[in-house]
Design an enzyme around this catalytic site. Structure first.
Site, mmCIF file in Angstrom:
data_model
loop_
_atom_site.group_PDB
_atom_site.id
_atom_site.type_symbol
_atom_site.label_atom_id
_atom_site.label_comp_id
_atom_site.label_asym_id
_atom_site.label_seq_id
_atom_site.Cartn_x
_atom_site.Cartn_y
_atom_site.Cartn_z
ATOM 1 N N CYS A 160 0.800 -1.234 0.000
ATOM 2 C CA CYS A 160 0.000 0.000 0.000
ATOM 3 C C CYS A 160 0.829 1.279 0.000
ATOM 4 O O CYS A 160 0.273 2.374 -0.076
ATOM 5 C CB CYS A 160 -0.958 -0.018 1.183
ATOM 6 S SG CYS A 160 -1.923 -1.549 1.240
ATOM 7 N N HIS A 293 -2.946 8.121 6.151
ATOM 8 C CA HIS A 293 -3.183 6.809 5.530
ATOM 9 C C HIS A 293 -4.565 6.321 5.942
ATOM 10 O O HIS A 293 -5.347 5.883 5.101
ATOM 11 C CB HIS A 293 -2.097 5.829 5.964
ATOM 12 C CG HIS A 293 -2.126 4.517 5.238
ATOM 13 N ND1 HIS A 293 -2.142 4.433 3.865
ATOM 14 C CD2 HIS A 293 -2.148 3.242 5.708
ATOM 15 C CE1 HIS A 293 -2.172 3.147 3.506
ATOM 16 N NE2 HIS A 293 -2.178 2.413 4.608
ATOM 17 N N HIS A 328 -9.849 1.784 0.225
ATOM 18 C CA HIS A 328 -8.392 1.639 0.219
ATOM 19 C C HIS A 328 -7.992 1.007 -1.106
ATOM 20 O O HIS A 328 -8.293 -0.153 -1.372
ATOM 21 C CB HIS A 328 -7.944 0.770 1.389
ATOM 22 C CG HIS A 328 -6.460 0.715 1.554
ATOM 23 N ND1 HIS A 328 -5.578 1.386 0.733
ATOM 24 C CD2 HIS A 328 -5.672 0.051 2.458
ATOM 25 C CE1 HIS A 328 -4.343 1.147 1.115
ATOM 26 N NE2 HIS A 328 -4.378 0.340 2.161
#
Length: 398
Positions: A160, A293, A328
């Protein structure tokens, strides 16, 4: 002192829009892209929500003008669309006029197609063509071919944080004089593998994700692609380019704590922010907005929150996670959030952290929950990946 590396173009496709303008409109009007699953035939169709782009693969292929017998994965098509937007936005006519590279990132690669035909490859010549498009590098080369780019091409896959590391590598190649211009970003499509994987890890929410909320249950996956055009100071001057913003700092660290969890005190996250400040010459007090994040998983939000407190002390600037808008998006996350960071600088806005209700009991951090206008000169954007890979980018007003 140098302002950093110039950003001259941006392109994005996500669940909240197929252009930069559509994404910005959704962000300022609170339009989430989280919905039920339409494009994937999965047992979780009715019980999990995703940030899905409501275009079929056939429709994406038509947008790119691909032949019917193409072997583009959905990941590659999303990436090609966003990269073409970025190049057009930068006003680039001849992609090879300067020493130009492409650094793309992905975690899914071509898996969104290869998983569909796993059981019938031996029987079907027609479907075997997708085997060649499975690996992550094929996605990047397809994007390069669509752009007509003949220069340096490489792929980064660090889960990620992938796109942040692609952006970082592009900046370093320009700073070192290796390249004049680099197209950087990431792309990932939804797939059964990732949906099932995150469900197995027990960090997938059965409702809308709620970053930094005490009662957060986990993430919603999304799909997206975004690319930025980075250019050297010399290239910008030669072509008299408009600069959208500057990449002023960047940092990468690894907390070496766990395969899929961040350390409890946010060691890697703290170090990546610290490194980004050092590269930029900025200090924590200079930051006006943190695009966190903020995955809404119990582990990430606690770890990131503690790292932010370590980095900023009692003077934490306005912060929010935009993942309640998009989900996400894995390797694409840092790239779409880089676009959002530039838009925040250009429009002096802090985006709302949707769905937040209750402050976490471990610390006194409350994200911005409504759209806020304020002078913004510097934005910090965090992206953390499996394997402990933590990256921070700093963006500054042009």
């Amino acid at each position: 002192m140098s302002k950093g590396i110039a950003i001259t173009g941006m392109g994005i496709v996500s669940s909240i829009g197929l252009t930069v303008e559509e994404n910005f409109d959704a962000l300022i009007n609170g339009k989430t892209g989280i919905s039920a699953i339409d494009n994937i035939d999965t047992a979780h169709k009715n019980d999990l929500k995703v940030g899905e782009i409501k275009k079929t693969n056939q429709e994406l292929a038509q947008l790119l003008g691909l032949p019917a017998d193409n072997n583009f994965s959905r990941t590659a098509m999303l990436g090609a669309i966003a990269a073409k937007q970025a190049v057009a936005n930068a006003g680039i006519i001849d992609i090879n006029e300067y020493n130009t590279g492409l650094i793309s990132s992905t975690s899914v690669g071509g898996m969104d197609m290869t998983e569909r035909f796993f059981y019938d490859y031996f029987e079907s010549e027609e479907n075997r063509r997708y085997i060649e498009s499975h690996d992550a590098g094929d996605v990047t080369h397809k994007i390069a071919n669509e752009l007509g780019l003949k220069g340096f091409v490489t792929t980064i896959s660090t889960a990620c944080s992938s796109a942040a590391n692609a952006i970082m590598l592009g900046a370093r190649l320009i700073k070192s004089g290796k390249l004049d211009r680099v197209i950087v970003g990431g792309t990932d499509a939804l797939s059964k593998f990732t949906i099932n994987g995150f469900k197995t890890l027990m960090i997938y929410s059965d409702t809308y994700n709620t970053p930094f909320d005490n009662d957060r249950k986990g993430l919603n996956l999304g799909e997206a692609a975004a690319f930025l055009v980075l250019e050297s100071e010399e290239a910008v001057k030669k072509s008299n380019k408009k600069v959208l913003a500057y990449l002023s700092g960047y940092g990468n660290a690894n907390d070496a704590y766990h395969q899929t969890a961040s350390s409890e005190n946010g060691d890697g996250a703290f170090l990546s922010m610290e490194k980004a400040f050092k590269v930029s010459g900025l200090v924590p007090a200079d930051i006006d907005y943190i695009n966190a994040h903020g995955t809404a998983t119990p582990n990430n939000d606690l770890s990131e929150g503690r790292a932010i407190i370590r980095a900023f002390g009692t003077e934490v600037p306005d912060f929010s996670s935009t993942k309640p808008f998009t989900g996400h998006t894995l390797a694409a996350a840092a790239a779409i959030e880089a676009v959002y960071s530039v838009l925040a600088l250009q429009n002096n806005l802090v985006y709302p952290n949707l769905n937040f209700k209750t402050k976490m009991e471990e610390f006194n951090l409350v994200p911005q929950t409504v759209l806020k206008e304020k002078e913004i000169n510097h934005v910090l954007s965090n992206s953390f990946g499996f394997g402990g890979n933590c990256s921070t980018l700093l963006f500054s007003k042009s």
